[in-house]
Write an enzyme that holds these catalytic residues in place. Structure first.
Site, PDB file in Angstrom:
ATOM      1  N   ASP A  95      -2.663  29.423  53.686  1.00  0.00           N
ATOM      2  CA  ASP A  95      -2.054  30.208  52.612  1.00  0.00           C
ATOM      3  C   ASP A  95      -1.137  29.337  51.756  1.00  0.00           C
ATOM      4  O   ASP A  95      -0.023  28.997  52.169  1.00  0.00           O
ATOM      5  CB  ASP A  95      -1.260  31.371  53.227  1.00  0.00           C
ATOM      6  CG  ASP A  95      -0.747  32.336  52.185  1.00  0.00           C
ATOM      7  OD1 ASP A  95      -1.025  32.128  50.990  1.00  0.00           O
ATOM      8  OD2 ASP A  95      -0.059  33.295  52.568  1.00  0.00           O
ATOM      9  N   ASP A 275      -3.175  30.471  44.877  1.00  0.00           N
ATOM     10  CA  ASP A 275      -2.928  31.126  46.165  1.00  0.00           C
ATOM     11  C   ASP A 275      -4.213  31.321  46.966  1.00  0.00           C
ATOM     12  O   ASP A 275      -5.036  32.177  46.647  1.00  0.00           O
ATOM     13  CB  ASP A 275      -2.260  32.484  45.907  1.00  0.00           C
ATOM     14  CG  ASP A 275      -1.898  33.218  47.190  1.00  0.00           C
ATOM     15  OD1 ASP A 275      -1.914  32.588  48.264  1.00  0.00           O
ATOM     16  OD2 ASP A 275      -1.604  34.419  47.115  1.00  0.00           O
TER      17      ASP A 275
END
Length: 429
Positions: A95, A275
């Site tokens: 992440d 992201d």
């Protein structure tokens, strides 16, 4: 004759000297080659990323749309890490939109997916038992902060005394992995350096950067490369953009937004977070509503559907002078589902559908001024890499057989000693 015998003996000695010289040169060259290869900096660590079977929009941002997308083709990408000594292994989402590392605790019970971390079995574990709470758009976690050694899979890369959260209560229904590996910057209230910062500070990487390649259409071959850039994943040179540190994210400035080549004008939505922890592309609400009413009337932003019988335009983000283009097949899937949705932030979130199109490099060479590199991705993944020992072995083999070839050529073209001429002498009667 004595002369012929002398020449033959001389050439025999020359052959022996040449053979010994060739062998010595080959051995010396091999030793130098092995030394040079082993003295190279450690190669980048390439980790496969596994694609989960269930999708998600974003579990992090409170503003994420509630649209159910379990039937869409975008899913979570995760890898495996080991925590503790000896390591206890967990699958974690990779992440870049978070700076936290957390894994489930043995105390987590039924609220976590799998058996949790047992701190009593790790000789390198420590904790001050300070509580941690984290609220996400689609859930939350509770736990306490700890430090321990962390390894990647079965590799030798070990981060010493990395701070992480041991989760005792979890409420994230969409999460498929055991935990989360944040590769962004630590947030203001974090008590430990981010994981990627620790890798750089402990000098564990050959280069202070990492890169990500995501495949499409369910293909295997997605990669997280720690400490290196592999341009075999790209179809063009990298274009760089500085990170703007408004928040603790990998965030870049958007100079212009164009739809079908037409420049739009928005007050909000001037930055974008890159992201890997979000499947789709999320737009600020003001941008989102006018995007479909003005520029994409063939799409319904409420139902997240498009009329695929009509031509759809390209969407272009101009970042630091580089056009980053999403084509219609990037933001609309085969079922005409729209893969762009709304959030309540004033920034864009460019998730996995963007990262599938752009091989992305996250560079911390200047920790105060990080940057991101983008290059259009290849369509077929590349998975093979040479290790240092393989390079040394191949080089030694090439040198050895090259020496044999040189010796064979010498024997083939060496000067031939003159043979004595035997002329009979006649005696006159």
């Amino acid at each position: 004759s004595p002369a012929s015998s002398h020449n033959a003996e001389y050439m025999g000695k020359a052959d022996s000297v040449m053979a010994v010289w060739s062998c010595c040169c080959a051995v010396l060259a091999c030793l130098l080659c092995v030394h040079a290869c082993l003295a190279l900096p450690p190669p980048p660590l390439t980790l496969p990323l596994t694609k989960g079977s269930r999708s998600r929009i974003s579990y992090k941002f409170q503003d994420a749309s509630e649209q159910d997308i379990t039937n869409l083709s975008n899913a979570q990408y995760y890898t495996e890490i080991g925590v503790g000594t000896p390591p206890q292994f967990f699958s974690v989402i990779v992440d870049t939109g978070s700076g936290m590392l957390w894994v489930p605790s043995k105390q987590c019970g039924d609220t976590c997916r799998e058996a949790g971390f047992d701190e009593t079995q790790s000789s390198s574990f420590s904790s001050d038992h300070m509580s941690v709470e984290k609220y996400y758009g689609h859930g939350s976690i509770e736990g306490y902060r700890c430090t321990d050694d962390v390894v990647f899979g079965n590799t030798s890369l070990r981060v010493k005394q990395q701070g992480f959260t041991q989760v005792t209560k979890m409420d994230i229904p969409e999460l498929q992995s055991d935990g989360l590996l944040g590769l962004s910057f630590p947030e203001g209230n974090d008590w430990f350096p981010g994981f990627i910062v620790s890798l750089v500070q402990q000098k564990l990487l050959p280069q202070p950067l990492f890169s990500i390649f995501l495949t499409d259409q369910g293909q295997p071959g997605s990669q997280l490369i720690l400490g290196g850039i592999d341009m075999r994943f790209a179809t063009e040179p990298l274009s760089w953009a500085p990170v703007i540190k408004l928040r603790s994210f990998w965030e870049v400035q958007i100079d212009k937004l164009l739809v079908g080549g037409v420049e739009t004008s928005y007050v909000t939505g001037k930055t974008a977070i890159i992201d890997t922890g979000t499947s789709l592309v999320l737009a600020p609400p003001a941008v989102y509503s006018s995007l479909f009413s003005t520029y994409l009337p063939m799409c319904d932003g409420t139902k997240h559907l498009c009329d695929c019988s009509q031509p759809l335009p390209n969407i272009t983000f101009l970042v630091n002078g580089t056009s980053l283009i999403l084509m219609p097949y990037d933001y609309v899937d085969g079922g005409c589902n729209l893969l762009i949705q709304s959030n309540n932030n004033n920034f864009w979130i460019l998730g996995d559908i963007f990262l599938k199109r752009y091989y992305t490099v996250f560079d911390l060479a200047d920790i105060e001024h990080p940057r991101i590199g983008f290059a259009r991705s290849v369509t077929i993944p590349v998975t093979f890499h040479f290790t240092k020992l393989q390079i040394a072995a191949i080089s030694c083999g090439a040198i050895f057989f090259g020496s044999l070839l040189c010796y064979a050529l010498y024997r083939m073209f060496r000067p031939v000693p003159r043979q004595a001429i035997h002329q009979p002498l006649l005696m006159e009667a």
